[in-house]
Scaffold this motif. Structure first.
Motif: not given
Length: 132
Positions: A31-35, A69-70, A72-77, A130-132
């Motif tokens: 998941v890529a989130v724009s600025g 995108a389904g 959370t911050f726990a998924d942010v790499v 990255v979402v599992g």
């Protein structure tokens, strides 16, 4: 939906960073989130001249984008911080630390830029998750 991520704060031969992991890996959907900038849902600036208020709004916008995108911050790499003055980084880090797991922080990068898309903006942040 949270995926299993591996955080390496200090790979062999690399000095540990403060507040970030040098390497974060995982498998799943990228998941890529724009600025994100400090505007509310109506496009109005939040926190004119206030880097702390702007940073809080930026992270709220990131949270909303991740949720869409389904993720959370726990998924942010990875987070990338853009500031118009490095003096704003402490405020950005405080806002970041309110939403991430500080024991397993994402990789990150910060840079000072001459300007953002609007002259009154002080902070912009983008994210990879990255979402599992």
């Amino acid at each position: 939906m949270t995926t299993r991520l591996t955080h390496l704060a200090a790979p062999a031969g690399v000095a540990p960073g403060t507040g970030y992991s040098h390497v974060v890996s995982g498998s799943g959907r990228l998941v890529a989130v724009s600025g994100q900038i400090a505007v509310d849902e109506h496009g109005e600036l939040v926190g004119p001249g206030d880097p702390a208020a702007q940073a809080r709004q930026v992270f709220e916008n990131l949270r909303r984008c991740l949720a869409a995108a389904g993720a959370t911050f726990a998924d942010v790499v990875k987070l990338t911080f853009y500031v118009t003055d490095t003096a704003y980084l402490p405020a950005v880090r405080i806002a970041r630390d309110e939403v991430i797991d500080t024991e397993r922080p994402p990789a990150s990068m910060a840079m000072q830029v001459a300007a953002l898309i609007r002259p009154e903006l002080l902070v912009e942040v983008d994210a990879l998750a990255v979402v599992g």
